[in-house]
Design a protein around this motif. Structure first.
Motif, PDB file in Angstrom:
ATOM      1  N   PHE A 116      -6.737  -0.703  -1.375  1.00  0.00           N
ATOM      2  CA  PHE A 116      -5.811  -1.335  -0.435  1.00  0.00           C
ATOM      3  C   PHE A 116      -4.995  -2.379  -1.188  1.00  0.00           C
ATOM      4  O   PHE A 116      -5.547  -3.228  -1.880  1.00  0.00           O
ATOM      5  N   VAL A 117      -3.673  -2.295  -1.046  1.00  0.00           N
ATOM      6  CA  VAL A 117      -2.750  -3.144  -1.802  1.00  0.00           C
ATOM      7  C   VAL A 117      -1.856  -3.900  -0.829  1.00  0.00           C
ATOM      8  O   VAL A 117      -1.384  -3.341   0.165  1.00  0.00           O
ATOM      9  N   SER A 118      -1.611  -5.161  -1.117  1.00  0.00           N
ATOM     10  CA  SER A 118      -0.576  -5.909  -0.399  1.00  0.00           C
ATOM     11  C   SER A 118       0.317  -6.569  -1.430  1.00  0.00           C
ATOM     12  O   SER A 118      -0.108  -6.855  -2.553  1.00  0.00           O
ATOM     13  N   GLY A 119       1.575  -6.764  -1.047  1.00  0.00           N
ATOM     14  CA  GLY A 119       2.497  -7.371  -1.987  1.00  0.00           C
ATOM     15  C   GLY A 119       3.890  -7.504  -1.428  1.00  0.00           C
ATOM     16  O   GLY A 119       4.104  -7.421  -0.208  1.00  0.00           O
ATOM     17  N   ASN A 120       4.843  -7.709  -2.331  1.00  0.00           N
ATOM     18  CA  ASN A 120       6.247  -7.888  -1.981  1.00  0.00           C
ATOM     19  C   ASN A 120       7.080  -6.820  -2.681  1.00  0.00           C
ATOM     20  O   ASN A 120       6.791  -6.442  -3.810  1.00  0.00           O
ATOM     21  N   LEU A 121       8.125  -6.396  -1.989  1.00  0.00           N
ATOM     22  CA  LEU A 121       9.044  -5.392  -2.503  1.00  0.00           C
ATOM     23  C   LEU A 121      10.431  -6.011  -2.560  1.00  0.00           C
ATOM     24  O   LEU A 121      10.965  -6.459  -1.545  1.00  0.00           O
ATOM     25  N   GLN A 122      10.991  -6.063  -3.776  1.00  0.00           N
ATOM     26  CA  GLN A 122      12.331  -6.606  -3.981  1.00  0.00           C
ATOM     27  C   GLN A 122      13.293  -5.452  -4.215  1.00  0.00           C
ATOM     28  O   GLN A 122      13.135  -4.698  -5.173  1.00  0.00           O
ATOM     29  N   LEU A 123      14.258  -5.291  -3.318  1.00  0.00           N
ATOM     30  CA  LEU A 123      15.268  -4.251  -3.486  1.00  0.00           C
ATOM     31  C   LEU A 123      16.444  -4.822  -4.252  1.00  0.00           C
ATOM     32  O   LEU A 123      16.818  -5.984  -4.067  1.00  0.00           O
ATOM     33  N   ALA A 124      17.030  -4.013  -5.116  1.00  0.00           N
ATOM     34  CA  ALA A 124      18.173  -4.454  -5.913  1.00  0.00           C
ATOM     35  C   ALA A 124      19.299  -4.900  -4.996  1.00  0.00           C
ATOM     36  O   ALA A 124      19.626  -4.225  -4.016  1.00  0.00           O
ATOM     37  N   GLY A 125      19.862  -6.071  -5.270  1.00  0.00           N
ATOM     38  CA  GLY A 125      20.985  -6.585  -4.502  1.00  0.00           C
ATOM     39  C   GLY A 125      20.598  -7.320  -3.234  1.00  0.00           C
ATOM     40  O   GLY A 125      21.466  -7.850  -2.541  1.00  0.00           O
ATOM     41  N   GLU A 126      19.313  -7.366  -2.921  1.00  0.00           N
ATOM     42  CA  GLU A 126      18.846  -8.069  -1.719  1.00  0.00           C
ATOM     43  C   GLU A 126      18.267  -9.427  -2.111  1.00  0.00           C
ATOM     44  O   GLU A 126      17.564  -9.545  -3.112  1.00  0.00           O
ATOM     45  N   GLN A 127      18.551 -10.431  -1.278  1.00  0.00           N
ATOM     46  CA  GLN A 127      18.074 -11.774  -1.576  1.00  0.00           C
ATOM     47  C   GLN A 127      16.596 -11.945  -1.220  1.00  0.00           C
ATOM     48  O   GLN A 127      15.846 -12.562  -1.961  1.00  0.00           O
ATOM     49  N   HIS A 128      16.188 -11.379  -0.090  1.00  0.00           N
ATOM     50  CA  HIS A 128      14.828 -11.586   0.398  1.00  0.00           C
ATOM     51  C   HIS A 128      13.926 -10.408   0.037  1.00  0.00           C
ATOM     52  O   HIS A 128      14.373  -9.265  -0.017  1.00  0.00           O
ATOM     53  N   THR A 129      12.647 -10.716  -0.183  1.00  0.00           N
ATOM     54  CA  THR A 129      11.681  -9.654  -0.446  1.00  0.00           C
ATOM     55  C   THR A 129      11.114  -9.153   0.883  1.00  0.00           C
ATOM     56  O   THR A 129      11.164  -9.847   1.895  1.00  0.00           O
ATOM     57  N   LEU A 130      10.578  -7.945   0.849  1.00  0.00           N
ATOM     58  CA  LEU A 130       9.902  -7.341   1.993  1.00  0.00           C
ATOM     59  C   LEU A 130       8.408  -7.312   1.700  1.00  0.00           C
ATOM     60  O   LEU A 130       7.998  -6.948   0.602  1.00  0.00           O
ATOM     61  N   LYS A 131       7.603  -7.702   2.667  1.00  0.00           N
ATOM     62  CA  LYS A 131       6.152  -7.632   2.493  1.00  0.00           C
ATOM     63  C   LYS A 131       5.688  -6.226   2.856  1.00  0.00           C
ATOM     64  O   LYS A 131       6.204  -5.618   3.782  1.00  0.00           O
ATOM     65  N   PHE A 132       4.708  -5.716   2.090  1.00  0.00           N
ATOM     66  CA  PHE A 132       4.205  -4.376   2.366  1.00  0.00           C
ATOM     67  C   PHE A 132       2.693  -4.326   2.189  1.00  0.00           C
ATOM     68  O   PHE A 132       2.089  -5.173   1.525  1.00  0.00           O
ATOM     69  N   SER A 133       2.099  -3.313   2.804  1.00  0.00           N
ATOM     70  CA  SER A 133       0.695  -2.959   2.598  1.00  0.00           C
ATOM     71  C   SER A 133       0.637  -1.469   2.327  1.00  0.00           C
ATOM     72  O   SER A 133       1.412  -0.694   2.909  1.00  0.00           O
ATOM     73  N   GLN A 134      -0.276  -1.071   1.459  1.00  0.00           N
ATOM     74  CA  GLN A 134      -0.424   0.344   1.150  1.00  0.00           C
ATOM     75  C   GLN A 134      -1.889   0.636   0.857  1.00  0.00           C
ATOM     76  O   GLN A 134      -2.575  -0.146   0.202  1.00  0.00           O
ATOM     77  N   MET A 135      -2.363   1.770   1.379  1.00  0.00           N
ATOM     78  CA  MET A 135      -3.733   2.203   1.164  1.00  0.00           C
ATOM     79  C   MET A 135      -3.714   3.556   0.464  1.00  0.00           C
ATOM     80  O   MET A 135      -2.967   4.451   0.863  1.00  0.00           O
ATOM     81  N   PHE A 136      -4.514   3.686  -0.580  1.00  0.00           N
ATOM     82  CA  PHE A 136      -4.673   4.943  -1.302  1.00  0.00           C
ATOM     83  C   PHE A 136      -6.120   5.407  -1.196  1.00  0.00           C
ATOM     84  O   PHE A 136      -7.043   4.594  -1.342  1.00  0.00           O
ATOM     85  N   HIS A 137      -6.331   6.692  -0.960  1.00  0.00           N
ATOM     86  CA  HIS A 137      -7.651   7.298  -1.074  1.00  0.00           C
ATOM     87  C   HIS A 137      -7.600   8.171  -2.321  1.00  0.00           C
ATOM     88  O   HIS A 137      -6.933   9.211  -2.322  1.00  0.00           O
ATOM     89  N   LEU A 138      -8.237   7.700  -3.376  1.00  0.00           N
ATOM     90  CA  LEU A 138      -8.223   8.400  -4.661  1.00  0.00           C
ATOM     91  C   LEU A 138      -9.436   9.318  -4.757  1.00  0.00           C
ATOM     92  O   LEU A 138     -10.542   8.939  -4.362  1.00  0.00           O
ATOM     93  N   MET A 139      -9.215  10.508  -5.290  1.00  0.00           N
ATOM     94  CA  MET A 139     -10.297  11.475  -5.485  1.00  0.00           C
ATOM     95  C   MET A 139     -10.330  11.889  -6.957  1.00  0.00           C
ATOM     96  O   MET A 139      -9.283  12.041  -7.588  1.00  0.00           O
ATOM     97  N   PRO A 140     -11.547  12.092  -7.491  1.00  0.00           N
ATOM     98  CA  PRO A 140     -11.641  12.490  -8.898  1.00  0.00           C
ATOM     99  C   PRO A 140     -11.191  13.935  -9.106  1.00  0.00           C
ATOM    100  O   PRO A 140     -11.311  14.771  -8.211  1.00  0.00           O
ATOM    101  N   THR A 141     -10.658  14.193 -10.290  1.00  0.00           N
ATOM    102  CA  THR A 141     -10.278  15.550 -10.690  1.00  0.00           C
ATOM    103  C   THR A 141     -11.336  16.064 -11.662  1.00  0.00           C
ATOM    104  O   THR A 141     -12.054  15.263 -12.280  1.00  0.00           O
ATOM    105  N   PRO A 142     -11.439  17.374 -11.844  1.00  0.00           N
ATOM    106  CA  PRO A 142     -12.386  17.912 -12.832  1.00  0.00           C
ATOM    107  C   PRO A 142     -12.098  17.421 -14.252  1.00  0.00           C
ATOM    108  O   PRO A 142     -12.994  17.379 -15.091  1.00  0.00           O
ATOM    109  N   GLN A 143     -10.852  17.020 -14.513  1.00  0.00           N
ATOM    110  CA  GLN A 143     -10.476  16.548 -15.853  1.00  0.00           C
ATOM    111  C   GLN A 143     -10.882  15.098 -16.111  1.00  0.00           C
ATOM    112  O   GLN A 143     -10.668  14.577 -17.197  1.00  0.00           O
TER     113      GLN A 143
END
Length: 123
Positions: free
Chosen positions: A81-108
């Motif tokens: 689970f990740v939280s942070g800020n996203l800065q878009l080019a040319g924009e003054q203010h950042t956007l706050k975001f949250s993102q969740m990843f479910h990672l699974m192992p590969t045979p490699q």
């Protein structure tokens, strides 16, 4: 590598790739992978990358505030689970975001993203 270091390494790789070459994220997803982006469900690596590369901005920068992880199931998966800020080019203010990843192992011995949920956090 312990789970916390693995999660941090994945997060650094994912957002660096997103910010510099979104097309290269394809290798992190598989056909069974699903992205929920602001409520829209997208399945499959090619569809996910098509969505990410069609976002209405070309340049951005993610600044990560927190990374939390937990082991997930007997198969060696991991929730990140990740939280942070996203800065878009040319924009003054950042956007706050949250993102969740479910990672699974590969045979490699690496991991792929089975589930990915992204939300902007509006105050």
């Amino acid at each position: 590598m312990d789970p916390d270091n693995l999660a941090k390494a994945f997060v650094e790789h994912y957002y660096s790739t997103f910010d510099n070459n979104r097309q290269s994220l394809a290798g992190l997803y598989q056909d069974a992978s699903m992205l929920t982006f602001e409520g829209q469900k997208i399945q499959g690596a090619s569809n996910i990358v098509a969505k990410l590369t069609s976002l209405p901005f070309q340049q951005c920068h993610h600044s990560i505030s927190t990374v939390d992880c937990q082991p997930s199931g007997a198969s060696g998966g991991m929730l990140v689970f990740v939280s942070g800020n996203l800065q878009l080019a040319g924009e003054q203010h950042t956007l706050k975001f949250s993102q969740m990843f479910h990672l699974m192992p590969t045979p490699q011995g690496s991991y792929y993203v089975l589930n990915d949920i992204f939300r902007l956090n509006y105050a």
